[in-house]
Enzyme design. Sequence first.
Site, short mmCIF file in Angstrom:
data_model
loop_
_atom_site.label_atom_id
_atom_site.label_comp_id
_atom_site.label_asym_id
_atom_site.label_seq_id
_atom_site.Cartn_x
_atom_site.Cartn_y
_atom_site.Cartn_z
N GLY A 73 0.80 -1.22 0.00
CA GLY A 73 0.00 0.00 0.00
C GLY A 73 0.83 1.27 0.00
N PHE A 95 4.88 -6.51 8.96
CA PHE A 95 4.47 -7.78 9.55
C PHE A 95 3.99 -8.68 8.41
CE2 PHE A 95 1.83 -10.72 11.91
CZ PHE A 95 2.58 -10.93 13.05
N GLU A 96 4.81 -9.59 7.99
CA GLU A 96 4.48 -10.41 6.81
C GLU A 96 4.90 -11.84 7.05
OE1 GLU A 96 2.70 -9.18 4.53
OE2 GLU A 96 2.95 -7.02 4.81
N TYR A 257 -16.51 5.91 8.04
CA TYR A 257 -15.13 6.29 8.28
C TYR A 257 -15.04 7.41 9.32
CZ TYR A 257 -10.25 5.72 7.30
OH TYR A 257 -8.92 5.41 7.42
P1 NAI Z 1 -1.68 -1.91 3.80
O1 NAI Z 1 -2.46 -3.00 4.46
O2 NAI Z 1 -1.40 -2.02 2.36
O3 NAI Z 1 -0.27 -1.74 4.57
C1 NAI Z 1 -0.16 -1.89 5.96
C2 NAI Z 1 1.27 -2.08 6.36
O4 NAI Z 1 1.34 -2.23 7.78
C3 NAI Z 1 1.93 -3.34 5.77
O5 NAI Z 1 3.27 -3.05 5.43
C4 NAI Z 1 1.92 -4.32 6.95
O6 NAI Z 1 2.96 -5.30 6.91
C5 NAI Z 1 2.15 -3.35 8.09
N1 NAI Z 1 1.78 -3.89 9.40
C6 NAI Z 1 0.55 -4.25 9.85
N2 NAI Z 1 0.64 -4.66 11.14
C7 NAI Z 1 1.94 -4.55 11.50
C8 NAI Z 1 2.67 -4.83 12.70
N3 NAI Z 1 2.08 -5.27 13.79
N4 NAI Z 1 4.00 -4.62 12.69
C9 NAI Z 1 4.64 -4.17 11.59
N5 NAI Z 1 4.01 -3.87 10.44
C10 NAI Z 1 2.68 -4.07 10.40
O7 NAI Z 1 -2.47 -0.58 4.17
P2 NAI Z 1 -2.53 0.90 3.55
O8 NAI Z 1 -3.87 1.12 2.96
O9 NAI Z 1 -1.33 1.24 2.78
O10 NAI Z 1 -2.55 1.73 4.91
C11 NAI Z 1 -1.43 2.41 5.42
C12 NAI Z 1 -1.91 3.68 6.09
O11 NAI Z 1 -2.47 4.54 5.09
C13 NAI Z 1 -3.00 3.46 7.13
O12 NAI Z 1 -2.78 4.29 8.22
C14 NAI Z 1 -4.26 3.85 6.39
O13 NAI Z 1 -5.29 4.26 7.26
C15 NAI Z 1 -3.73 4.99 5.53
N6 NAI Z 1 -4.61 5.36 4.41
C16 NAI Z 1 -5.05 4.43 3.50
C17 NAI Z 1 -5.94 4.82 2.51
C18 NAI Z 1 -6.46 3.84 1.48
O14 NAI Z 1 -7.39 4.21 0.77
N7 NAI Z 1 -5.89 2.66 1.36
C19 NAI Z 1 -6.40 6.21 2.39
C20 NAI Z 1 -5.79 7.08 3.33
C21 NAI Z 1 -4.95 6.65 4.31
#
Ligand code: NAI
Length: 419
Positions: A73, A95-96, A257
């Site tokens: 992401g 975390f993967e 949200y």
């Molecule tokens: P994603 O699920 O693609 O990425 C999440 C990341 O967090 C991954 O690298 C995962 O390995 C890591 N992770 C999760 N638990 C973990 C842990 N315990 N320890 C270490 N790493 C851990 O999610 P995304 O969408 O990229 O979200 C990232 C941020 O961006 C979030 O705060 C989300 O709210 C924000 N965001 C996302 C939007 C969207 O439309 N996808 C829009 C605006 C903000």
Amino acid sequence: MYSFLKKEKIIIINNFLGGKEKMVIKPRLKGGLALTNHPIGAKEFVKRQIDYVKSQDKYEGPKKVLIIGSSSGYGLATRISLAFGAGAETIGVAFEKGIEGKRTGSAGWWNSIAFKEAVKKEGIFAKNFIGDAFSMEMKDEVIKFIKEEFGGKIDLLIYSLASAVRTDPIDGVTYRSALKSTTKDITGPTINFEKEIMEETTMGVATPEEIKSTIKVMGGEDWKLWIEALDKGGVLSEGFKTVAYSYLGPKVTYGIYKEGTIGAAKRDLEHTSDVLNDFLKQRYNGEAYVSLSKALMTKASAVIPIFPLYAALLYKVMKEKGIHEGTIQQKHRLLTKMVYGNEPVIDEERRLRPDNWEMREDVQAEVEALWDKVTPENFKEISDYAGAREEFMQLNGFDFDNVDYDADIDLDELAKLKP
Ligand code: NAI
């Protein structure tokens, strides 16, 4: 073009394969969750983002960066922009899971391997820590590494975690986030990618305990613990910056949200940015920001009720207007124009707003008009269903036109690769 890509595909597979037990990996979905991931597709997923950054001008940015949530992401896109656009050396925490038995490993695992291989070719250093970012052990390990093997200081921390569970390292209690409303039951349409249908979902009302738990998991507490630990470790440079990713969203998603448990957690994150900003300004002449990003399909957002349909309608409108961005375009613009550029868009609450194109009045008016018209019969036509689905599949390494999904994959050989 095709023969070149085929050749490259063969090279990739030869690199990965050793000729033992093999399997063909097909997509398997459960609602908004992918149960399988394609390692060769992940390489293509990362490569296309790198290609985008390389097609843009280089920029002056940070040199040493820590990214929490670096494997998929927005965190991954940020890392790619910083490494290939600004030549930054990066530490990623994620975390993967790798291959376990017949399980093909998580998408972020393969993305992290692909990223590391790609930077190595360019002579740019990168290090991955795979484990729980919420733990104190992980913080200590990363700080030790910064001190001993990363030049001693970092200039930027990106906080891009999305998680459903967190064990508080101080009291040892495990908290689970709940994707729920805080006001009343919300019923609305969403897309089920597994069944390829539009269906109604209902989001129940959270208990006060569930709201508190969601704030514990997705709020600002862990971000602050990271900054405190890094400060105590003496590894923050003068002028250090930190940015955490958040979302606000428009009226049609308020129920799920902004006024949901996740919105409550994000407001906590925003409050934390002010506390951290005061602290960093005083100690390092530094800065802390929250950045409100555009809605996109990622592993985390695909499971939020209603959100996938909103994203599909939004894509339709933004693509027609020529202002659609994927994760890499969105983060590259945030970094080049706002965090390290001189065109920051900042609102009255001191939040960076790369979601400004999504939130434009004309965009939202058209999304709302489509929202009123969309039905289970017409959703594939009036939304950009195809685009949203393709993006969802590509997150998991599927649906790339230049990857051979009938090819055998040797899991034994792949299991030897480490992020
Ligand atoms: P994603 O699920 O693609 O990425 C999440 C990341 O967090 C991954 O690298 C995962 O390995 C890591 N992770 C999760 N638990 C973990 C842990 N315990 N320890 C270490 N790493 C851990 O999610 P995304 O969408 O990229 O979200 C990232 C941020 O961006 C979030 O705060 C989300 O709210 C924000 N965001 C996302 C939007 C969207 O439309 N996808 C829009 C605006 C903000």
